[in-house]
Design an enzyme around this catalytic site. Structure first.
Site, mmCIF file in Angstrom:
data_model
loop_
_atom_site.group_PDB
_atom_site.id
_atom_site.type_symbol
_atom_site.label_atom_id
_atom_site.label_comp_id
_atom_site.label_asym_id
_atom_site.label_seq_id
_atom_site.Cartn_x
_atom_site.Cartn_y
_atom_site.Cartn_z
ATOM 1 N N ARG A 160 0.652 11.576 -10.300
ATOM 2 C CA ARG A 160 0.981 10.158 -9.428
ATOM 3 C C ARG A 160 2.468 9.912 -10.756
ATOM 4 N NH1 ARG A 160 -3.030 7.002 -8.098
ATOM 5 N NH2 ARG A 160 -4.929 7.205 -8.649
ATOM 6 N N ASP B 253 -3.785 5.719 6.228
ATOM 7 C CA ASP B 253 -4.178 6.661 7.318
ATOM 8 C C ASP B 253 -5.175 5.875 7.854
ATOM 9 O OD1 ASP B 253 -6.167 6.934 5.168
ATOM 10 O OD2 ASP B 253 -5.425 8.432 4.295
ATOM 11 N N PHE C 3 -1.541 15.703 3.327
ATOM 12 C CA PHE C 3 -2.007 15.109 1.901
ATOM 13 C C PHE C 3 -0.893 15.355 1.503
ATOM 14 C CE2 PHE C 3 -3.157 15.225 -2.210
ATOM 15 C CZ PHE C 3 -4.130 13.998 -2.008
ATOM 16 N N GLU D 175 0.793 -1.415 -0.097
ATOM 17 C CA GLU D 175 -0.247 -0.251 0.102
ATOM 18 C C GLU D 175 0.488 0.794 0.065
ATOM 19 O OE1 GLU D 175 -2.614 0.952 -0.499
ATOM 20 O OE2 GLU D 175 -3.366 0.928 0.810
ATOM 21 N N ASP D 176 -0.053 2.202 -0.702
ATOM 22 C CA ASP D 176 0.876 3.799 -0.735
ATOM 23 C C ASP D 176 1.349 4.283 0.796
ATOM 24 O OD1 ASP D 176 -1.882 3.935 -1.101
ATOM 25 O OD2 ASP D 176 -1.193 5.265 -2.898
#
Length: 174
Positions: free
Chosen positions: A165, A103, A152, A99-100
């Site tokens: 991206r 949160d 973010f 996963e990136d």
């Protein structure tokens, strides 16, 4: 740098990303030596990280992409939608979810619940970034590239409304 209606500033450069990925690859390779690993990168945000991580592994693995989403713009919609589920071939095997960012952890909780219905032998999570101040998941993130604040970020596969991206570094909203 401006992306759509927001300004972003440099946060983590390519050299630091490379060092993080190499460390994570060494940890995963050590833990899965001799195993039957299925790596499941979560699209779309983790694709760049997963490509770099998986080609540095020293253990064989099968790669099966999954796609779940809960974000729109810069915030979560509160619901998780699945476009590509886990394949049945994970049954009885070790699964590494790539996963990136983790949160709140709500999306990952959904993935883990769905994955458990397929009865894998074991499941571990490898996240490039982890936001401990936002996390409400109630599960362990096994491999963490770097902890960050509740900000973010974009770049290195991660997007802001489908833009940014392809940036080779990670930027944060200013």
């Amino acid at each position: 740098m401006r992306i759509k209606d927001r300004d972003f500033t440099s946060f983590i450069d390519e050299a630091e990303l490379d060092a993080i990925v190499r460390r994570l690859a060494a940890e995963v390779s050590r833990d899965y030596a001799g195993g039957d690993l299925v790596a499941c990168p979560v699209l779309t945000g983790a694709y760049m990280f997963a490509a770099d991580l998986l080609r540095r592994l020293t253990v064989p693995c099968e790669v099966r992409f999954v796609k779940y989403s809960s974000y729109e713009g810069m915030s979560s919609t509160g619901t998780v939608s699945c476009q590509m589920p886990f394949p049945p071939s994970v049954q009885g095997r070790d699964v590494l979810i790539v996963e990136d960012v983790i949160d709140s952890g709500i999306s990952m909780r959904h993935l883990l619940d769905e994955l458990q219905t397929l009865k894998p032998r074991g499941v571990r999570i490898c996240a490039l970034f982890y936001k401990p101040a936002a996390f409400k998941g109630g599960y362990k993130v096994d491999y963490i590239g770097r902890e960050i604040g509740n900000e973010f970020i974009v770049g290195y596969g991660m997007d802001y409304d489908e833009q940014g991206r392809t940036l080779p570094e990670v930027m944060r909203v200013s």
